[in-house]
Motif scaffolding. Structure first.
Motif, PDB file in Angstrom:
ATOM      1  N   ASP A   1      14.278   2.988  -3.234  1.00  0.00           N
ATOM      2  CA  ASP A   1      13.540   3.682  -2.171  1.00  0.00           C
ATOM      3  C   ASP A   1      13.247   2.792  -0.966  1.00  0.00           C
ATOM      4  O   ASP A   1      12.319   3.079  -0.195  1.00  0.00           O
ATOM      5  N   LEU A   2      14.022   1.732  -0.771  1.00  0.00           N
ATOM      6  CA  LEU A   2      13.726   0.812   0.324  1.00  0.00           C
ATOM      7  C   LEU A   2      13.826   1.507   1.682  1.00  0.00           C
ATOM      8  O   LEU A   2      12.959   1.326   2.551  1.00  0.00           O
ATOM      9  N   ALA A   3      14.864   2.303   1.894  1.00  0.00           N
ATOM     10  CA  ALA A   3      15.033   2.976   3.183  1.00  0.00           C
ATOM     11  C   ALA A   3      13.851   3.896   3.465  1.00  0.00           C
ATOM     12  O   ALA A   3      13.349   3.963   4.599  1.00  0.00           O
ATOM     13  N   ARG A   4      13.379   4.595   2.426  1.00  0.00           N
ATOM     14  CA  ARG A   4      12.217   5.470   2.631  1.00  0.00           C
ATOM     15  C   ARG A   4      10.973   4.654   2.948  1.00  0.00           C
ATOM     16  O   ARG A   4      10.150   5.047   3.782  1.00  0.00           O
ATOM     17  N   LEU A   5      10.812   3.520   2.279  1.00  0.00           N
ATOM     18  CA  LEU A   5       9.675   2.652   2.564  1.00  0.00           C
ATOM     19  C   LEU A   5       9.665   2.234   4.024  1.00  0.00           C
ATOM     20  O   LEU A   5       8.612   2.255   4.691  1.00  0.00           O
ATOM     21  N   LEU A   6      10.817   1.863   4.562  1.00  0.00           N
ATOM     22  CA  LEU A   6      10.876   1.419   5.951  1.00  0.00           C
ATOM     23  C   LEU A   6      10.576   2.567   6.907  1.00  0.00           C
ATOM     24  O   LEU A   6       9.941   2.359   7.954  1.00  0.00           O
TER      25      LEU A   6
ATOM     26  N   ARG B   1       0.825  -1.209   0.000  1.00  0.00           N
ATOM     27  CA  ARG B   1       0.000   0.000   0.000  1.00  0.00           C
ATOM     28  C   ARG B   1       0.861   1.262   0.000  1.00  0.00           C
ATOM     29  O   ARG B   1       0.600   2.220  -0.740  1.00  0.00           O
ATOM     30  N   LEU B   2       1.891   1.266   0.831  1.00  0.00           N
ATOM     31  CA  LEU B   2       2.760   2.437   0.902  1.00  0.00           C
ATOM     32  C   LEU B   2       3.542   2.644  -0.389  1.00  0.00           C
ATOM     33  O   LEU B   2       3.758   3.787  -0.819  1.00  0.00           O
ATOM     34  N   ILE B   3       3.975   1.560  -1.008  1.00  0.00           N
ATOM     35  CA  ILE B   3       4.690   1.666  -2.290  1.00  0.00           C
ATOM     36  C   ILE B   3       3.790   2.317  -3.334  1.00  0.00           C
ATOM     37  O   ILE B   3       4.208   3.218  -4.086  1.00  0.00           O
ATOM     38  N   ALA B   4       2.514   1.874  -3.372  1.00  0.00           N
ATOM     39  CA  ALA B   4       1.576   2.421  -4.358  1.00  0.00           C
ATOM     40  C   ALA B   4       1.219   3.870  -4.038  1.00  0.00           C
ATOM     41  O   ALA B   4       1.193   4.732  -4.934  1.00  0.00           O
ATOM     42  N   GLU B   5       0.939   4.165  -2.771  1.00  0.00           N
ATOM     43  CA  GLU B   5       0.518   5.519  -2.393  1.00  0.00           C
ATOM     44  C   GLU B   5       1.598   6.558  -2.625  1.00  0.00           C
ATOM     45  O   GLU B   5       1.315   7.702  -2.979  1.00  0.00           O
ATOM     46  N   HIS B   6       2.860   6.174  -2.439  1.00  0.00           N
ATOM     47  CA  HIS B   6       3.958   7.140  -2.536  1.00  0.00           C
ATOM     48  C   HIS B   6       4.776   6.981  -3.822  1.00  0.00           C
ATOM     49  O   HIS B   6       5.777   7.684  -3.988  1.00  0.00           O
ATOM     50  N   GLY B   7       4.350   6.073  -4.700  1.00  0.00           N
ATOM     51  CA  GLY B   7       5.054   5.894  -5.967  1.00  0.00           C
ATOM     52  C   GLY B   7       6.515   5.519  -5.791  1.00  0.00           C
ATOM     53  O   GLY B   7       7.383   6.055  -6.495  1.00  0.00           O
ATOM     54  N   LEU B   8       6.810   4.626  -4.883  1.00  0.00           N
ATOM     55  CA  LEU B   8       8.191   4.268  -4.567  1.00  0.00           C
ATOM     56  C   LEU B   8       8.781   3.313  -5.604  1.00  0.00           C
ATOM     57  O   LEU B   8       8.072   2.477  -6.179  1.00  0.00           O
ATOM     58  N   ASP B   9      10.057   3.459  -5.831  1.00  0.00           N
ATOM     59  CA  ASP B   9      10.812   2.569  -6.726  1.00  0.00           C
ATOM     60  C   ASP B   9      11.484   1.503  -5.865  1.00  0.00           C
ATOM     61  O   ASP B   9      12.465   1.790  -5.168  1.00  0.00           O
TER      62      ASP B   9
END
Length: 278
Positions: free
Chosen positions: A117-122, A80-88
């Protein structure tokens, strides 16, 4: 008293077996089981109990009544967070493995040439879990290790299958084994197979020094046949120094049937072979 002991295992089945054996020894234990066995369980179970009973819960960003995400719910939160924030996020299908590697300092994974963007995801996941007042299984260990020691203080800490411990579980043990607390662990360094989680036979020597333990070495194997032990030593070597002071592994059983190594074209062919042998 049982409520002054922490007994930690790695499976709920093992924890239930230990409780059953204690109840057989103490007829009254079952009647007071909730309080008597408050610190008996898996590492994650004991960590959860520590958090639930702690007066310092707010210090680790939680509120009373917090929930625990299972793996499916945690993975759903990540997606959900990956989709909401458009993370790579590279290797998204192996995200849990990537997160485990990231915790051990490996920012890049596989053939990655640059950070994603893994660090940002965490970071986002940490903030979202705090907002929702939930934790995942990894959080349980890390947050419990950051709490003060339980009150009243423990008298003894016992650990089963110690070779399966990794650094976060050792950190939790440090929190529990305060000055004056007796520490006892049983484990087999020859079965230390979780190096990918940070486990190592070296933990035996490190914890022995840190907690001022006396080591008892039992190098005789009563489980496996001589043929199995011979094959293991052919692959692993004698490993007399896997733990300081331990001697070479010795077998107590007969040699048994010889070990046969069969090569198969692929996993399907191997499965067919096994099925026809059953």
């Amino acid at each position: 008293p049982l409520q002054h002991m922490a007994v930690l295992t790695f499976t709920r089945k093992a924890a239930a077996e230990i409780r059953r054996r204690v109840e057989e020894l103490d007829a009254d234990a079952g009647e007071r089981s909730l309080e008597a066995f408050r610190w008996f369980g898996t590492f994650h179970g004991v960590a959860r109990a520590l958090l639930q009973r702690s007066a310092a819960l707010a210090d680790v960003g939680l509120r009373t009544g917090f929930g625990v995400l299972d793996e499916a719910a945690r993975d759903g939160l990540w997606r959900r967070l990956i989709a909401e924030h458009g993370l790579d996020i590279k290797y998204a299908s192996r995200l849990a493995t990537r997160v485990q590697a990231h915790r051990q300092g490996q920012a890049r994974f596989g053939a990655m040439q640059r950070d994603d963007d893994l660090a940002r995801l965490l970071d986002l996941a940490r903030d979202e879990k705090r907002r929702l007042n939930v934790v995942d299984f990894d959080d349980l260990l890390e947050l419990a290790a950051a709490l003060p020691a339980p009150e009243p203080p423990l008298a003894a800490v016992l650990v089963d299958e110690f070779q399966d411990c990794e650094p976060r579980e050792i950190a939790l043990l440090r929190r529990l084994v305060q000055p004056g607390v007796q520490f006892y662990a049983v484990g087999d360094p020859y079965q230390s197979i979780y190096a990918w989680r940070g486990g190592s036979p070296a933990l035996f020597d490190a914890v022995q020094r840190e907690f001022a333990c006396r080591a008892l070495h039992l190098p005789v194997n009563y489980r496996s046949s001589g043929a199995i032990l011979g094959c293991a030593q052919a692959v692993l070597g004698v490993q007399t120094d896997v733990v300081a002071g331990a001697g070479a592994l010795q077998g107590a059983r007969e040699p048994g049937e010889p070990v046969i190594v069969r090569r198969h074209l692929d996993a399907f062919q191997e499965a067919l072979f096994v099925a026809t042998r059953a």
